[in-house]
Scaffold this motif. Structure first.
Motif, PDB file in Angstrom:
ATOM      1  N   PRO A 153      -1.988   9.274   3.491  1.00  0.00           N
ATOM      2  CA  PRO A 153      -0.691   9.213   2.815  1.00  0.00           C
ATOM      3  C   PRO A 153      -0.330   7.807   2.367  1.00  0.00           C
ATOM      4  CG  PRO A 153      -0.387   9.431   5.175  1.00  0.00           C
ATOM      5  CD  PRO A 153      -1.857   9.580   4.919  1.00  0.00           C
ATOM      6  N   GLY A 154       0.608   7.730   1.443  1.00  0.00           N
ATOM      7  CA  GLY A 154       1.087   6.446   0.947  1.00  0.00           C
ATOM      8  C   GLY A 154       2.595   6.426   0.851  1.00  0.00           C
ATOM      9  N   VAL A 155       3.155   5.279   0.565  1.00  0.00           N
ATOM     10  CA  VAL A 155       4.601   5.128   0.386  1.00  0.00           C
ATOM     11  C   VAL A 155       4.964   5.614  -1.010  1.00  0.00           C
ATOM     12  CG1 VAL A 155       6.525   3.508   0.317  1.00  0.00           C
ATOM     13  CG2 VAL A 155       4.665   3.161   1.947  1.00  0.00           C
ATOM     14  N   SER A 156       5.691   6.710  -1.096  1.00  0.00           N
ATOM     15  CA  SER A 156       6.067   7.247  -2.399  1.00  0.00           C
ATOM     16  C   SER A 156       7.074   6.342  -3.103  1.00  0.00           C
ATOM     17  CB  SER A 156       6.675   8.643  -2.237  1.00  0.00           C
ATOM     18  OG  SER A 156       7.209   9.103  -3.458  1.00  0.00           O
ATOM     19  N   SER A 157       7.077   6.417  -4.424  1.00  0.00           N
ATOM     20  CA  SER A 157       8.027   5.607  -5.189  1.00  0.00           C
ATOM     21  C   SER A 157       9.470   6.009  -4.906  1.00  0.00           C
ATOM     22  CB  SER A 157       7.734   5.711  -6.686  1.00  0.00           C
ATOM     23  OG  SER A 157       7.786   7.056  -7.118  1.00  0.00           O
ATOM     24  N   PHE A 178      -8.971  10.582  -0.348  1.00  0.00           N
ATOM     25  CA  PHE A 178      -7.813  10.507  -1.242  1.00  0.00           C
ATOM     26  C   PHE A 178      -6.801   9.569  -0.586  1.00  0.00           C
ATOM     27  CE2 PHE A 178      -9.810  14.460  -2.470  1.00  0.00           C
ATOM     28  CZ  PHE A 178      -9.659  14.482  -3.850  1.00  0.00           C
ATOM     29  N   VAL A 179      -6.468   8.489  -1.276  1.00  0.00           N
ATOM     30  CA  VAL A 179      -5.639   7.438  -0.673  1.00  0.00           C
ATOM     31  C   VAL A 179      -4.399   7.195  -1.526  1.00  0.00           C
ATOM     32  CG1 VAL A 179      -5.545   4.994  -0.021  1.00  0.00           C
ATOM     33  CG2 VAL A 179      -7.627   6.317   0.406  1.00  0.00           C
ATOM     34  N   GLY A 180      -3.243   7.164  -0.870  1.00  0.00           N
ATOM     35  CA  GLY A 180      -2.007   6.799  -1.548  1.00  0.00           C
ATOM     36  C   GLY A 180      -1.901   5.289  -1.666  1.00  0.00           C
ATOM     37  N   ALA A 181      -1.776   4.798  -2.894  1.00  0.00           N
ATOM     38  CA  ALA A 181      -1.746   3.354  -3.132  1.00  0.00           C
ATOM     39  C   ALA A 181      -0.409   2.729  -2.760  1.00  0.00           C
ATOM     40  CB  ALA A 181      -2.053   3.060  -4.603  1.00  0.00           C
ATOM     41  N   GLY A 182       0.610   3.562  -2.555  1.00  0.00           N
ATOM     42  CA  GLY A 182       1.947   3.036  -2.314  1.00  0.00           C
ATOM     43  C   GLY A 182       2.726   2.954  -3.615  1.00  0.00           C
ATOM     44  N   SER A 183       3.950   2.473  -3.513  1.00  0.00           N
ATOM     45  CA  SER A 183       4.875   2.518  -4.642  1.00  0.00           C
ATOM     46  C   SER A 183       4.666   1.410  -5.667  1.00  0.00           C
ATOM     47  CB  SER A 183       6.315   2.455  -4.109  1.00  0.00           C
ATOM     48  OG  SER A 183       6.459   1.355  -3.223  1.00  0.00           O
TER      49      SER A 183
END
Length: 253
Positions: free
Chosen positions: A107-111, A4-9
């Motif tokens: 984790p990714g950069v949340s909006s 599961f990968v966070g794509a970023g904002s």
């Protein structure tokens, strides 16, 4: 393995180094097509299988994961922002647990971080607010009664409100009912860190009017609180010459 990968904002270069590496080596990528920047898919190898989950049910997503696992392929489940916020990942993980399929999370950069960068904003200004409330209005997905906008507004902390751009008139009324003044600073950030990013400063009382004026109807975050105006805050004690820390001794006047 499922990653599961966070794509970023939004901006394709705001994915983490680890997330980019997972994309580059993935055999299968299931991406949230309605929200993930399609430029991120250029990081995948030519033979990677791509699936747009905007057109899929949970069961269909799981089927692709199962088939990939049976074929000993690495699958990336690419979510917008950071998957831990409004990512609907727990239901996927629980089904994978039932099937005995391994997974991890990147984790990714949340909006909400992207929105702060768009405004050059610090959410936690000393003497103004030291807490950030991340919430949403109830829509087709309900919100627990104990987490009403009014109850959070009573704290006068900084609020970041997701998934509520189409209900701004109601939101303004509920923020005021909870304790914010109509003149409380606010901001609307449309598609934070995307190429067509737009930021508009306003007040709690003019949220709906501002969104209508600029044609903002979705894909925006609402930020509320005195931290938006960044006036009348206190200097940080951490860098005060009189303040002693574990790394330096304060100098008395």
């Amino acid at each position: 393995m499922i990653h599961f990968v966070g794509a970023g904002s939004g901006a394709p270069d705001l994915i983490t180094v680890r997330g980019k590496r997972f994309l580059e080596t993935a055999d299968i990528v299931i991406y949230a097509g309605s929200l993930v920047n399609p430029q991120l898919l250029s990081y995948t190898k030519s033979e990677c299988e791509l699936y747009n989950s905007a057109k899929m049910t949970l069961e269909e997503v799981l089927q692709v994961m199962e088939e990939g696992e049976a074929a000993r392929k690495d699958t990336v489940r690419l979510h917008t922002g950071d998957p831990c916020l409004y990512g609907a990942i727990r239901e996927q993980m629980d089904l994978l647990d039932e099937k005995g399929i391994g997974y991890d999370s990147c984790p990714g950069v949340s909006s909400f971080c992207g929105a702060a960068s768009a405004l050059n904003l610090e959410y936690t200004l000393p003497g103004v607010s030291q807490s950030v409330v991340i919430t949403r209005m109830a829509g087709r997905t309900p919100v627990p009664e104990k987490e009403s906008i009014e109850s959070f507004a009573a704290h006068q902390a900084t609020m970041v409100i997701f998934l509520s751009t189409g209900m701004l008139e109601e939101l303004s009324g509920r923020l005021v009912d909870g304790g914010y003044r109509e003149e409380t600073p606010a901001a609307i950030v449309y598609k934070a860190t995307w190429e067509d990013e737009m930021t508009r400063l306003c007040t709690v009382g003019t949220l709906s009017e501002t969104a209508k004026r600029y044609g903002i109807t979705k894909t925006a975050l609402i930020i509320v609180g005195d931290a938006v105006s960044h006036h009348h805050y206190q200097r940080s004690r951490l860098y005060d010459p009189e303040f002693t820390t574990g790394y330096r001794k304060g100098k008395q006047k």
